[in-house]
Scaffold this motif. Sequence first.
Motif, PDB file in Angstrom:
ATOM      1  N   MET A 153       0.944  -1.065  -0.156  1.00  0.00           N
ATOM      2  CA  MET A 153      -0.112   0.040   0.057  1.00  0.00           C
ATOM      3  C   MET A 153       0.866   1.214  -0.038  1.00  0.00           C
ATOM      4  O   MET A 153       1.822   1.437   0.677  1.00  0.00           O
ATOM      5  CB  MET A 153      -1.032   0.059   1.297  1.00  0.00           C
ATOM      6  N   ASP A 154       0.655   2.121  -0.804  1.00  0.00           N
ATOM      7  CA  ASP A 154       1.215   3.294  -0.972  1.00  0.00           C
ATOM      8  C   ASP A 154       0.976   4.304   0.311  1.00  0.00           C
ATOM      9  O   ASP A 154      -0.237   4.243   0.562  1.00  0.00           O
ATOM     10  CB  ASP A 154       1.169   4.191  -2.369  1.00  0.00           C
ATOM     11  N   PHE A 155       1.982   5.234   0.520  1.00  0.00           N
ATOM     12  CA  PHE A 155       1.758   6.152   1.716  1.00  0.00           C
ATOM     13  C   PHE A 155       0.931   7.460   1.072  1.00  0.00           C
ATOM     14  O   PHE A 155       1.547   7.941  -0.055  1.00  0.00           O
ATOM     15  CB  PHE A 155       3.125   6.737   2.279  1.00  0.00           C
ATOM     16  N   ASN A 156       0.063   7.923   1.744  1.00  0.00           N
ATOM     17  CA  ASN A 156      -0.751   8.987   1.552  1.00  0.00           C
ATOM     18  C   ASN A 156       0.261  10.226   1.734  1.00  0.00           C
ATOM     19  O   ASN A 156       0.133  10.457   2.995  1.00  0.00           O
ATOM     20  CB  ASN A 156      -2.069   9.076   1.764  1.00  0.00           C
ATOM     21  N   LYS A 157       1.180  10.863   0.993  1.00  0.00           N
ATOM     22  CA  LYS A 157       1.779  11.914   1.388  1.00  0.00           C
ATOM     23  C   LYS A 157       0.986  13.122   1.811  1.00  0.00           C
ATOM     24  O   LYS A 157       1.433  14.284   2.738  1.00  0.00           O
ATOM     25  CB  LYS A 157       2.788  12.490   0.086  1.00  0.00           C
ATOM     26  N   ASN A 158      -0.124  13.205   1.646  1.00  0.00           N
ATOM     27  CA  ASN A 158      -1.164  14.417   1.928  1.00  0.00           C
ATOM     28  C   ASN A 158      -1.252  14.245   3.529  1.00  0.00           C
ATOM     29  O   ASN A 158      -1.570  15.479   4.062  1.00  0.00           O
ATOM     30  CB  ASN A 158      -2.324  14.204   1.528  1.00  0.00           C
ATOM     31  N   LEU A 159      -0.801  13.137   3.929  1.00  0.00           N
ATOM     32  CA  LEU A 159      -1.166  13.205   5.734  1.00  0.00           C
ATOM     33  C   LEU A 159      -0.184  14.102   6.312  1.00  0.00           C
ATOM     34  O   LEU A 159      -0.294  14.340   7.331  1.00  0.00           O
ATOM     35  CB  LEU A 159      -0.880  11.562   6.203  1.00  0.00           C
ATOM     36  N   LEU A 160       1.030  14.541   5.479  1.00  0.00           N
ATOM     37  CA  LEU A 160       2.058  15.321   6.115  1.00  0.00           C
ATOM     38  C   LEU A 160       1.635  16.779   6.447  1.00  0.00           C
ATOM     39  O   LEU A 160       2.071  17.435   7.304  1.00  0.00           O
ATOM     40  CB  LEU A 160       3.234  15.466   5.103  1.00  0.00           C
ATOM     41  N   ILE A 161       0.410  17.066   5.899  1.00  0.00           N
ATOM     42  CA  ILE A 161      -0.055  18.423   6.098  1.00  0.00           C
ATOM     43  C   ILE A 161      -0.501  18.576   7.698  1.00  0.00           C
ATOM     44  O   ILE A 161      -0.573  19.479   8.178  1.00  0.00           O
ATOM     45  CB  ILE A 161      -1.278  18.784   5.064  1.00  0.00           C
ATOM     46  N   TYR A 162      -1.083  17.775   8.088  1.00  0.00           N
ATOM     47  CA  TYR A 162      -1.682  17.464   9.502  1.00  0.00           C
ATOM     48  C   TYR A 162      -0.622  17.836  10.720  1.00  0.00           C
ATOM     49  O   TYR A 162      -0.835  18.899  11.320  1.00  0.00           O
ATOM     50  CB  TYR A 162      -2.201  16.067   9.825  1.00  0.00           C
ATOM     51  N   PRO A 163       0.475  17.385  10.775  1.00  0.00           N
ATOM     52  CA  PRO A 163       1.471  17.866  11.717  1.00  0.00           C
ATOM     53  C   PRO A 163       1.754  19.429  11.421  1.00  0.00           C
ATOM     54  O   PRO A 163       2.125  19.943  12.525  1.00  0.00           O
ATOM     55  CB  PRO A 163       2.703  16.702  11.813  1.00  0.00           C
ATOM     56  N   MET A 164       2.118  19.505  10.152  1.00  0.00           N
ATOM     57  CA  MET A 164       2.514  21.004   9.909  1.00  0.00           C
ATOM     58  C   MET A 164       1.394  21.977  10.120  1.00  0.00           C
ATOM     59  O   MET A 164       1.772  22.955  10.571  1.00  0.00           O
ATOM     60  CB  MET A 164       3.228  20.981   8.450  1.00  0.00           C
ATOM     61  N   ALA A 165       0.253  21.815   9.726  1.00  0.00           N
ATOM     62  CA  ALA A 165      -0.907  22.593   9.959  1.00  0.00           C
ATOM     63  C   ALA A 165      -1.095  22.665  11.658  1.00  0.00           C
ATOM     64  O   ALA A 165      -1.354  23.688  11.950  1.00  0.00           O
ATOM     65  CB  ALA A 165      -2.360  22.191   9.193  1.00  0.00           C
ATOM     66  N   PHE A 166      -1.053  21.739  12.124  1.00  0.00           N
ATOM     67  CA  PHE A 166      -1.195  21.700  13.646  1.00  0.00           C
ATOM     68  C   PHE A 166      -0.215  22.387  14.163  1.00  0.00           C
ATOM     69  O   PHE A 166      -0.664  23.416  15.193  1.00  0.00           O
ATOM     70  CB  PHE A 166      -1.195  20.285  14.162  1.00  0.00           C
ATOM     71  N   TYR A 167       1.091  22.445  14.040  1.00  0.00           N
ATOM     72  CA  TYR A 167       2.109  23.188  14.399  1.00  0.00           C
ATOM     73  C   TYR A 167       1.898  24.575  14.200  1.00  0.00           C
ATOM     74  O   TYR A 167       1.950  25.618  14.907  1.00  0.00           O
ATOM     75  CB  TYR A 167       3.369  22.558  14.209  1.00  0.00           C
ATOM     76  N   ALA A 168       1.671  25.012  12.927  1.00  0.00           N
ATOM     77  CA  ALA A 168       1.531  26.507  12.511  1.00  0.00           C
ATOM     78  C   ALA A 168       0.185  26.995  13.379  1.00  0.00           C
ATOM     79  O   ALA A 168       0.544  28.359  13.715  1.00  0.00           O
ATOM     80  CB  ALA A 168       0.989  26.650  10.850  1.00  0.00           C
TER      81      ALA A 168
END
Length: 140
Positions: A1-16
């Motif tokens: 199963m491929d990794f969904n790179k869109n998941l990276l937005i969550y830690p970045m948005a949370f921290y922003a």
Amino acid sequence: MDFNKNLLIYPMAFYAFWMFGVAVHLFRTRVRALKNREVSMKYFRAYTEAPPPEYSKVAERHYENQFEVPTLFFSTGLMHFALGAANNLTLGLMWLFVVSRLAHTYIHLGSNNVRFRMVSFFIGWFTIVALWAQMVFFVV
């Protein structure tokens, strides 16, 4: 199963959003210091007058910290995203960085225990180094 790179937005948005909260905290400490006449409005013109009380200075320094190490977090997150070089380890490290910075904020703006603050800071640095090492590994 491929990794969904869109998941990276969550830690970045949370921290922003966390950073926005730190800015609100700084504003509130400055208003409190002004209302209590612990600092003059002149101080905020050029930062040359008598400094604000310690609680406000700590909040100011903590806010400034948000534009130092975290810039490496956002840049590596964006690089992992753009290059499609992310996986579950990347996402885990990004969340670990966020948790370390939340702990750092809690400690710095709370008890300000330097020993505990240093541990949370080190964990954050470790995750940044690991994220960059992972990026180099994927690109090479």
